[in-house]
Structures are given as C-alpha cells and as structure tokens.
Scaffold this motif. Structure first.
Motif, PDB file in Angstrom:
ATOM      1  N   LEU A  68       0.828  -1.210   0.000  1.00 12.37           N
ATOM      2  CA  LEU A  68       0.000   0.000   0.000  1.00 12.37           C
ATOM      3  C   LEU A  68       0.863   1.262   0.000  1.00 12.37           C
ATOM      4  CD1 LEU A  68      -2.760  -1.106   2.539  1.00 12.37           C
ATOM      5  CD2 LEU A  68      -2.943  -0.991   0.052  1.00 12.37           C
ATOM      6  N   TRP A  69       1.885   1.275   0.869  1.00 14.69           N
ATOM      7  CA  TRP A  69       2.752   2.456   0.944  1.00 14.69           C
ATOM      8  C   TRP A  69       3.581   2.588  -0.328  1.00 14.69           C
ATOM      9  CZ3 TRP A  69       8.201   3.187   2.821  1.00 14.69           C
ATOM     10  CH2 TRP A  69       8.496   4.545   2.989  1.00 14.69           C
ATOM     11  N   GLY A  70       4.037   1.458  -0.867  1.00 14.92           N
ATOM     12  CA  GLY A  70       4.823   1.501  -2.094  1.00 14.92           C
ATOM     13  C   GLY A  70       4.032   2.070  -3.248  1.00 14.92           C
ATOM     14  N   GLY A  71       2.731   1.757  -3.303  1.00 14.33           N
ATOM     15  CA  GLY A  71       1.899   2.352  -4.336  1.00 14.33           C
ATOM     16  C   GLY A  71       1.842   3.861  -4.209  1.00 14.33           C
ATOM     17  N   ALA A  72       1.790   4.355  -2.951  1.00 13.64           N
ATOM     18  CA  ALA A  72       1.799   5.803  -2.724  1.00 13.64           C
ATOM     19  C   ALA A  72       3.129   6.414  -3.165  1.00 13.64           C
ATOM     20  CB  ALA A  72       1.533   6.100  -1.247  1.00 13.64           C
ATOM     21  N   LEU A  73       4.221   5.723  -2.869  1.00 13.93           N
ATOM     22  CA  LEU A  73       5.535   6.208  -3.307  1.00 13.93           C
ATOM     23  C   LEU A  73       5.605   6.292  -4.830  1.00 13.93           C
ATOM     24  CD1 LEU A  73       7.916   4.163  -0.947  1.00 13.93           C
ATOM     25  CD2 LEU A  73       7.349   6.592  -0.772  1.00 13.93           C
ATOM     26  N   ALA A  74       5.012   5.295  -5.494  1.00  9.33           N
ATOM     27  CA  ALA A  74       5.053   5.249  -6.956  1.00  9.33           C
ATOM     28  C   ALA A  74       4.208   6.339  -7.598  1.00  9.33           C
ATOM     29  CB  ALA A  74       4.575   3.884  -7.447  1.00  9.33           C
ATOM     30  N   ASP A  75       3.362   7.007  -6.810  1.00  9.77           N
ATOM     31  CA  ASP A  75       2.567   8.120  -7.317  1.00  9.77           C
ATOM     32  C   ASP A  75       3.191   9.474  -7.002  1.00  9.77           C
ATOM     33  OD1 ASP A  75       0.645   6.540  -8.504  1.00  9.77           O
ATOM     34  OD2 ASP A  75      -0.639   6.477  -6.729  1.00  9.77           O
ATOM     35  N   VAL A  76       4.397   9.460  -6.422  1.00 12.98           N
ATOM     36  CA  VAL A  76       5.073  10.708  -6.074  1.00 12.98           C
ATOM     37  C   VAL A  76       6.435  10.806  -6.758  1.00 12.98           C
ATOM     38  CG1 VAL A  76       6.064  12.075  -4.190  1.00 12.98           C
ATOM     39  CG2 VAL A  76       3.899  10.857  -3.847  1.00 12.98           C
ATOM     40  N   GLY A 207       2.385   9.283   2.317  1.00 10.85           N
ATOM     41  CA  GLY A 207       2.078   8.925   3.693  1.00 10.85           C
ATOM     42  C   GLY A 207       0.738   8.225   3.774  1.00 10.85           C
ATOM     43  N   LEU A 208       0.224   8.101   4.999  1.00 12.11           N
ATOM     44  CA  LEU A 208      -1.045   7.414   5.200  1.00 12.11           C
ATOM     45  C   LEU A 208      -2.180   8.108   4.475  1.00 12.11           C
ATOM     46  CD1 LEU A 208      -2.681   5.209   6.628  1.00 12.11           C
ATOM     47  CD2 LEU A 208      -2.872   6.748   8.620  1.00 12.11           C
ATOM     48  N   SER A 209      -2.152   9.435   4.440  1.00 12.56           N
ATOM     49  CA  SER A 209      -3.228  10.171   3.778  1.00 12.56           C
ATOM     50  C   SER A 209      -3.276   9.840   2.285  1.00 12.56           C
ATOM     51  CB  SER A 209      -3.047  11.679   3.966  1.00 12.56           C
ATOM     52  OG  SER A 209      -1.823  12.116   3.401  1.00 12.56           O
ATOM     53  N   ALA A 210      -2.102   9.616   1.671  1.00 12.14           N
ATOM     54  CA  ALA A 210      -2.080   9.263   0.250  1.00 12.14           C
ATOM     55  C   ALA A 210      -2.697   7.889   0.017  1.00 12.14           C
ATOM     56  CB  ALA A 210      -0.640   9.295  -0.275  1.00 12.14           C
ATOM     57  N   VAL A 211      -2.420   6.957   0.923  1.00  7.73           N
ATOM     58  CA  VAL A 211      -3.016   5.635   0.821  1.00  7.73           C
ATOM     59  C   VAL A 211      -4.530   5.738   0.937  1.00  7.73           C
ATOM     60  CG1 VAL A 211      -3.161   3.347   1.875  1.00  7.73           C
ATOM     61  CG2 VAL A 211      -0.955   4.506   1.712  1.00  7.73           C
ATOM     62  N   VAL A 212      -4.998   6.519   1.919  1.00  6.32           N
ATOM     63  CA  VAL A 212      -6.439   6.709   2.111  1.00  6.32           C
ATOM     64  C   VAL A 212      -7.064   7.359   0.881  1.00  6.32           C
ATOM     65  CG1 VAL A 212      -8.191   7.889   3.484  1.00  6.32           C
ATOM     66  CG2 VAL A 212      -6.242   6.813   4.618  1.00  6.32           C
ATOM     67  N   ASP A 213      -6.365   8.345   0.308  1.00  5.67           N
ATOM     68  CA  ASP A 213      -6.876   9.002  -0.905  1.00  5.67           C
ATOM     69  C   ASP A 213      -7.002   8.009  -2.057  1.00  5.67           C
ATOM     70  OD1 ASP A 213      -7.088  11.434   0.335  1.00  5.67           O
ATOM     71  OD2 ASP A 213      -5.162  12.202  -0.403  1.00  5.67           O
TER      72      ASP A 213
END
Length: 421
Positions: A68-76, A207-213
């Motif tokens: 989940l966090w890695g997906g957020a990293l891949a969007d930044v 961060g967590l907010s990106a995962v939630v988004d």
C-alpha cells in the motif's frame, strides 16, 4: 489464425519493455530459488513446520504494509528511480541471505527478518513496475504485455522450485542465494536503461493520507472496484490449494508425505497459466474486457467444481480421476491468467497516472491476501464436509457470486476499450 492463437509479442517491439521482460525471465527463476531455499533452510535449522509457517506472517505483513505504501511512493517519485532503489535493495537483501548461509549462522530469526525485508522491497517494486507500463506502451497492448509478464512469472513458479529442490542437496543453500543475487543484476541493468518516468500530475504526499486518498479514488470508480471484488470472489471461494495435501493422500491414494499426485496438483494451476499465456494471442483482440473477466472467472469456478467432483469419484478410478483433476486445475489456471491480464490492464488504462501506483499496490495486496484467506476458509470447511466437497462447493459459490456481482454492477460488464485497427 496462428497469430491470434499464439501470444501477442507486439509489446516486445518496445525496447524498454523488451529489456525488462527478458531480464525477468532470468530473475524470476532466481527469485524462486530463494522462495524454495528460505523455508527449506528454516526447516533444516529447526526441524519444525511451525517455524516454517512463520514465513507466512513475516511475508504477508510487509507485503500488505509496503504494498500500500509503495503504491503511494510510486505516485510521487520518478518510477525509474524508485525501481532502481528497490531493485538494489533486493540485491543487497539476497546477498545477505547468501552471507548468513555461507558463514554458517544458525539463527532462524535473522533469516525470517531478512525474508521480511526482502518482501518489503518486493512490495514497493511490483506496483511501481506495473504502474509504469502505460507510459511505455499503448493501451491496446497492455493485455498482451501483462500476459507476457504473467507467463514468465508462472513459468518461473514451476521451474524455480524444481531446480531449487534438485540443487539444494548438491550445492547447498548459500549457492542458491548467490545465484538469486547475480540474476537480479539483469533486472537492474534493464531498469537503469529506462527513461525518466516522473508521475504526471502528481499531487500526493507519500504517507497514510495518500493511501487513504487512493481508496477514496477507488470508491468513485465502480468498474475498478469491481475488478478487485470479482478477484476476491474467485480466490477466496475458489482457490483450493490448502486442500491439495489431503486430497492427494485421501482421494488419489498418494503417500501422506507427498508423492506424484501431490506434485501434480500443485503444478497444475501454474502449468495451465503458462499454456494460457503461450496461447494468449486472442487477448489483444478483446474489446469487452469487463465481460471477458466475468467469463474467465466463471470458467475458473466451473473448473474448480470439476476438480472437486473428480476427487469425489477418485475411489472408483483413481488414475483416471487424477488426470481429470489435473486437467481441471490447468483449465482454471489458464482462465485465471486471462482474468488477471484483463483486470491489470483495466487498472493500468482506466486509472489516472497520478493514482495508478496506489491502485497497483491495492492489487498486490488483494492478489496476496485472497489465496491466504482461502487457505483458512477451505481448511475449516474441509474439516466439516471433506476436502472434495469443499473444493466443488467453493467453485459453485464462485459462479453464483460472480453472476450476482455482474448483475449488480452492469457497468463492469459493459466496460470496453476501442481497439486500433
């Protein structure tokens, strides 16, 4: 006709995809050597299946969290840079596996922690790798590209354990880890040669907010939500792998410690997926991808029904029914390959680039978590009804719930792409 039957290789005309795909042939087999070596080394150290079972916990937790966090990293971050970092991390981790084995350290907790770190790097690497495909290829080529990638993964899932199992008594654990380390440099070389791949319209903070988004975005996309939902239906109700040991012994008359029937049952699904991948030329010609997913999952469910029924009938003709069971599982594997190729292509094509990594992270979690839930559910059901009935009943539930889901979300069934002539 032959071009429609055999795998569509047009994505290999793209030099970047071609290098990644070729490197993956080598690295997947290397990675599978480690998949075999880690539980084997733990058992050799401890003589305990309970310690071996801990690999499930030490593997799944980082896979979920970092998926989940890695997906957020891949969007930044630039996806090429992120792939370079995570591939380097996999190389270092694999080298640490080699070092602990070569130095004779007998510490099971060190081995489990290294396994967890490896799975964390893998969990960031995979959604990043999937999210960059639409930047390299046209949308119409995504099903073919995903089929090619999954064919390699499934073939490695067969070849790696066979090679690893044969080599452990001959060369030991340290050499298997070293081979994995060396093969990973092929992937690093392919990644380094990629162009810069910054995220288009990136606004997230990793961060967590990106995962939630990411989950909020998914909630507004019924077609994409449905792609996850039908996969959970197929895996949770229809994946009978936890029943293979009992069915191989009780229904097909194999020895309790394994044997030919046991090996055939475990190899049948990935073998079917490989055959399905080789004969996947048709996937590039399908426009109604949502409908194709529904049909593929229904075929999977019916194949699991056939598998369960063949086990029920095994006492009357064990050899014939074993062959039928393997065929049913192989058909299921081919159907699952097609379903996964279409579902991943839909995620890659329909999602905005700014959220594509997070959706691929959710995809990794669903793919990893569904079969593990199935292991628990099938095991508990088999204790009450018997393994064969549990397998067949699960297949029936797959068909019923998939049809209901299709009726509830007709937009998914209607989803289609326009193919360029």
């Amino acid at each position: 006709m032959e071009r429609r039957l055999l795998a569509d290789t047009r994505p290999l005309a793209n030099p970047h995809f071609k290098r990644l795909w070729r490197a993956n042939i080598v690295t997947v087999i290397g990675a599978q050597l480690t998949v075999v070596a880690v539980p084997a080394q733990i058992y050799a150290m401890t003589g305990s299946s309970a310690y071996v079972g801990l690999t499930g916990v030490f593997g799944l937790v980082p896979l979920v969290v970092f998926g989940l966090w890695g997906g957020a990293l891949a969007d930044v971050f630039d996806r090429r840079t992120l792939l370079m970092v995570t591939t380097t991390g996999l190389i270092v981790t694999s080298a640490c596996f080699w070092l602990q084995a070569a130095s004779g350290l007998e510490n099971v907790w060190l081995l489990l922690c290294l396994f967890a770190v490896q799975q964390a790097f893998f969990a960031v690497n995979q959604p990043t790798r999937s999210a960059l495909l639409p930047r390299l290829l046209d949308k119409e080529l995504l099903p073919a590209a995903n089929s090619l990638n999954m064919t390699v993964m499934q073939a490695g899932g067969i070849a790696g354990p066979l090679v690893g199992g044969a080599l452990i008594p001959l060369i030991g654990f340290s050499w298997l880890y070293l081979l994995d380390t060396i093969t990973l440099f092929a992937t690093l070389s392919a990644v380094v040669r990629l162009p810069a791949l910054p995220v288009m319209g990136a606004t997230a903070v990793p961060g967590l907010s990106a995962v939630v988004d990411g989950f909020r975005y998914l909630r507004t996309q019924p077609v994409l939500m449905m792609s996850f939902g039908v996969d959970m239906i197929a895996m949770v109700f229809g994946m009978p792998r936890a029943l293979f040991p009992e069915m191989a012994h009780v229904d097909f008359g194999g020895p309790s410690e394994g044997g030919l029937a046991f090996a055939l049952l475990f190899a049948a699904i990935p073998a079917g997926a490989v055959v399905g991948g080789v004969l996947s030329g048709w996937v590039s010609h399908v426009e109604r991808q949502g409908f194709a997913v529904i049909v593929s999952i229904i075929v999977w469910g019916l194949a699991m029904v056939g598998f369960g029924v063949s086990a029920m009938l095994a006492p009357s003709a064990p050899t014939v029914m074993l062959v039928l069971a393997v065929v049913m599982l192989a058909i299921g594997g081919g159907a699952d390959m097609a379903s996964a190729a279409f579902r991943m292509s839909m995620l890659q094509a329909a999602a905005d680039d700014s959220v594509r990594g997070r959706l691929q992270g959710i995809f990794i979690v669903v793919v990893a978590g569904g079969p593990r839930i199935a292991d628990v559910a099938h095991g508990a059901t088999a204790a009450a009804t018997g393994a064969a009935v549990a397998a067949a009943g699960g297949g029936v539930l797959v068909v019923v719930f998939t049809v209901l889901a299709a009726l509830l979300v007709p937009a998914f069934v209607r989803y289609r792409i326009t193919r360029v002539a």
